[in-house]
Design an enzyme around this catalytic site. Structure first.
Site, PDB file in Angstrom:
ATOM      1  N   HIS A  23      -0.841   4.125   0.925  1.00  6.58           N
ATOM      2  CA  HIS A  23      -0.159   5.220   0.325  1.00  6.58           C
ATOM      3  C   HIS A  23       1.045   4.826  -0.376  1.00  6.58           C
ATOM      4  O   HIS A  23       1.498   3.807  -0.484  1.00  6.58           O
ATOM      5  CB  HIS A  23       0.231   6.230   1.558  1.00  6.58           C
ATOM      6  N   CYS A  81      10.324   4.840   6.970  1.00  8.81           N
ATOM      7  CA  CYS A  81       9.697   3.915   6.270  1.00  8.81           C
ATOM      8  C   CYS A  81       9.897   3.938   4.812  1.00  8.81           C
ATOM      9  O   CYS A  81      10.715   4.905   4.275  1.00  8.81           O
ATOM     10  CB  CYS A  81       8.323   3.983   6.675  1.00  8.81           C
TER      11      CYS A  81
END
Length: 748
Positions: free
Chosen positions: A65, A253
């Site tokens: 992603h 993240c």
């Protein structure tokens, strides 16, 4: 999520054998739907995200992603691989691959929907149902949370799934059908994550949920699910007399889309199985909602599962804490809960909030206490440089203006305290020169002082400034300042770790630490390392003074490459600091001024080149990039290299190498032309202060033209994306929509 994934974005027979091939195959489907405008550029962004941390998860899941300027709207593509593809997960290849594409400026509601999918990946029934999905439409409907589509004959497609030898898998498909129906309304709200989580809890049979890494490739039975390691031994909550054991957690993240929310879901599931009350604050890319201070105050322990600094970390100080990477939160949440409970039982806590504010360093308060030593060292050095640069700019410009007004003999003028005539230009020139000289006198002490500050906070300032001043006294220059700052910070940190009697703690910050640390730093600088560093500084100055001909040109090219490599990053700052160190004296040498001129000229090339490229070939750039190009004219002319960052971030493989070529040409030509500069900043606004100004501008123009030509050439060589629509026209025309798709309304 209805617009994010359709059957055309699902490949149930993904034949790729590498993660790069898998990403390309799924990305090609996005391109065909007009959701990605540049296949190679988008894949470069995916690869850059993958390089930060593998995106494979235990349980056979891969979630490549990224955020990308080449994405037109938030999009999800799904692939199912029979052979499995290695995405770096500890338990082996992934057979379920989700490619998540978010625009660079994705809105919060869309990112919330994507995060809700990330949470669902922690549900074993959900993943098992995807493995047994009979067709692409059924898989897309399940991911969207829609009611099951109808198969031929009016039968529900989910219930029409073919019988499987694996009864658990078939059961999971039926269970997931119930989840799909129950959560169909989730995507209609910006609070999708919470809605989806709630409906999942009510729809999935007890015991079906699995805590992260313990989930197998097929769903566990509805009852009797295996207890993850660590949770069975958790026992009753430590505070059972007053209620369950309470934990607060933070997950984050680098991208803030997938791992952040998967770790949150995994910890919540494991908390339910362990019988503890856990509240998670996901710090995602769409921002974050701070936990209620009362919830934090009532918590018995804290878990940090993060790969970027925890924001506002001080809120959680003074409690038993486990600090790990985000993937640990996904893969072994039960172990983390057991570990933090053991710490609570032993009474192990972090420093209280007041102590964190008083003793924690700026690096630690920013959430970087778990970074490696190399990263910390760079942060400490950049702390000193960032505080020094304003002194360099102010002092250098004042000195340069003094020379421009009073002539090159202004450095011989008497003090303006003794001789100043209001009507004489020479007096004003001398005033500016002498003010600038005083400002320059602070450079090395400020550098040393704030390096020590970055290491040890306020107690490091005094020995740092003292060490920097000594460096000037013994002619050790900038090298001495760097050494003094690091030594001062290290000495203070060592003193702070010593056991101090309670009676002395009150006077430690104002008397003991400044006294002892200054004495130690002074002794080392005067007696031990000062002379060798001064000799090294002199040798470097002599080497610079002897640079002529080819050597000077090569040095200019090297500095140009460094200035354009990361556009304001550490490498750029090294080159800039090297240049300013040479002119940070009242009477810099000719070679030092040539180096400063080359560095500034090269730093102007990237933004000016991007501005020119968007002007001459606007159709190669997005409307946003063309707007950024207008601002880049001013930023480049002002010597602000960061003006090219939006272009480099969107297309690094074409922009950065092109910028480096142009920067090297400009740096080499500037040195060859013998252009000099006494000011460390200012861009074209200090051209009157430059030696050989016309040739200097020629050097800049040559580099800008070279970079512009390369960028236009490389972008023009890109293959047009099949099925992609233009992002705009050079004359500001409207953007056509992809065939067969509704144009989405723009949020006000």
């Amino acid at each position: 999520m209805s617009d994010m994934i359709t059957a055309d974005l699902v490949d149930l027979d993904l034949s790729a054998d590498t993660k790069e091939a898998a990403a390309r195959s799924l990305a090609e489907r996005m391109v065909a739907q007009g959701r990605v405008t540049d296949l190679d550029g988008f894949l470069a962004d995916v690869a850059a995200r993958e390089a930060q941390m593998p995106t494979g998860l235990d349980g056979g899941i891969g979630i490549p992603h990224c955020r990308s300027a080449h994405v037109t709207e938030p999009t999800l593509a799904f692939g199912r691989s029979a052979a499995g593809i290695d995405f770096g997960a500890p338990d082996g290849p992934a057979d379920l691959i989700f490619l998540i594409a978010a625009p660079a400026g994705a809105d919060d509601a869309h990112l919330t929907i994507l995060s809700s999918l990330a949470r669902q990946l922690m549900n074993a029934d959900f993943t098992a149902a995807l493995r047994s999905a009979p067709d692409a439409e059924g898989a897309a409907a399940l991911i969207r949370g829609d009611e099951a589509p109808r198969a031929a004959g009016g039968t529900d497609a989910l219930s029409a799934a073919p019988a499987s030898d694996d009864s658990a898998s078939a059961s999971a498909w039926a269970s997931a059908s119930a989840w799909a129906s129950a959560s169909a309304s989730a995507s209609a709200s910006a609070s999708v994550s919470a809605s989806a989580s709630a409906s999942q809890d009510s729809a999935v049979a007890p015991g079906a949920a699995s805590a992260g890494a313990t989930a197998g490739r097929t769903a566990p039975a509805a009852t009797g699910a295996a207890t993850p390691a660590g949770s069975a031994t958790a026992g009753p909550a430590a505070g059972s007399a007053e209620g369950p054991f309470r934990i607060v957690a933070v997950t984050s993240c680098p991208t803030g889309i997938a791992h952040t929310y998967m770790a949150a879901e995994s910890l919540e599931n494991a908390g339910r199985e362990a019988g503890v009350e856990i509240t998670v604050e996901p710090q995602g890319s769409a921002g974050f909602t701070r936990l209620d201070p009362a919830v934090i105050a009532a918590a018995d322990a804290v878990i940090f599962a993060h790969d970027v600094p925890v924001r506002e970390k001080d809120r959680f100080a003074g409690k038993p804490t486990v600090d790990v990477g985000v993937k640990a939160g996904i893969n072994r949440p039960a172990e983390l809960i057991a570990e933090v409970r053991e710490k609570a039982a032993r009474g192990e806590t972090t420093a209280p909030a007041a102590a964190v504010q008083d003793a924690g360093t700026p690096v630690e308060r920013a959430g970087g206490s778990t970074e490696g030593y190399g990263t910390k060292l760079r942060t400490w050095l950049m702390s000193g440089v960032s505080y020094m640069v304003p002194f360099v700019a102010a002092g250098g410009l004042l000195i340069a203006l003094g020379f421009a007004i009073g002539g090159y003999k202004i450095n011989k003028a008497p003090s303006v305290m003794d001789h100043f005539l209001w009507t004489q230009a020479d007096s004003w020139g001398a005033l500016l020169f002498q003010i600038g000289g005083v400002a320059f006198g602070f450079l090395v002490p400020v550098l040393a002082g704030y390096i020590a500050y970055g290491m040890a906070d306020r107690p490091g300032l005094v020995p740092g400034f003292v060490g920097g001043a000594i460096s000037l006294t013994i002619n050790a220059g900038f090298l001495g300042g760097l050494a003094a700052g690091l030594i001062a910070g290290g000495v203070v940190m060592a003193i702070q770790r010593a056991r101090i009697p309670a009676a002395l703690r009150g006077i430690m910050p104002v008397v003991v630490i400044p006294l002892i640390s200054s004495a130690i730093v002074g002794f080392l600088m005067f007696v031990v390392i000062g002379k060798p560093i001064a000799s090294a500084q002199k040798a470097m100055t002599d080497w610079l003074g002897g640079l002529t001909g080819t050597n000077a040109v090569l040095l200019g090219a090297l500095l140009g490459l460094m200035m354009c490599f990361d556009l304001g990053g550490p490498v750029n700052k090294v080159a800039y600091t090297f240049a300013t160190a040479g002119i940070a004296v009242s009477d810099p040498g000719d070679s030092a001024m040539k180096i400063m001129a080359a560095v500034m000229a090269a730093g102007m090339v990237p933004p000016l080149s991007m501005a020119l490229a968007t002007t001459v070939r606007g159709k190669l750039f997005t409307p946003t990039e063309r707007e950024n190009g207008k601002a880049a004219w001013v930023l480049g002319a002002s010597f602000i290299s960061e003006g090219a960052i939006p272009f480099a971030a969107a297309d690094p493989l074409r922009v950065i190498p092109s910028s480096m070529v142009g920067g090297a040409i400009t740096g080499a030509l500037s040195m060859a032309f013998g252009a000099t500069l006494r000011a460390p900043h200012g861009g074209i606004f200090v051209v009157p202060l430059i030696g050989n100004p016309l040739l200097y501008l020629v050097a800049i123009a040559a580099g800008v033209c070279a970079t512009t030509a390369l960028v236009v050439l490389l972008k023009g060589l890109r293959k047009p994306a099949p099925g992609a629509t233009p992002t705009g026209t050079a004359d500001g025309g409207t953007t056509p929509t992809a065939p067969g798709r509704k144009e989405q309304p723009v949020a006000a």
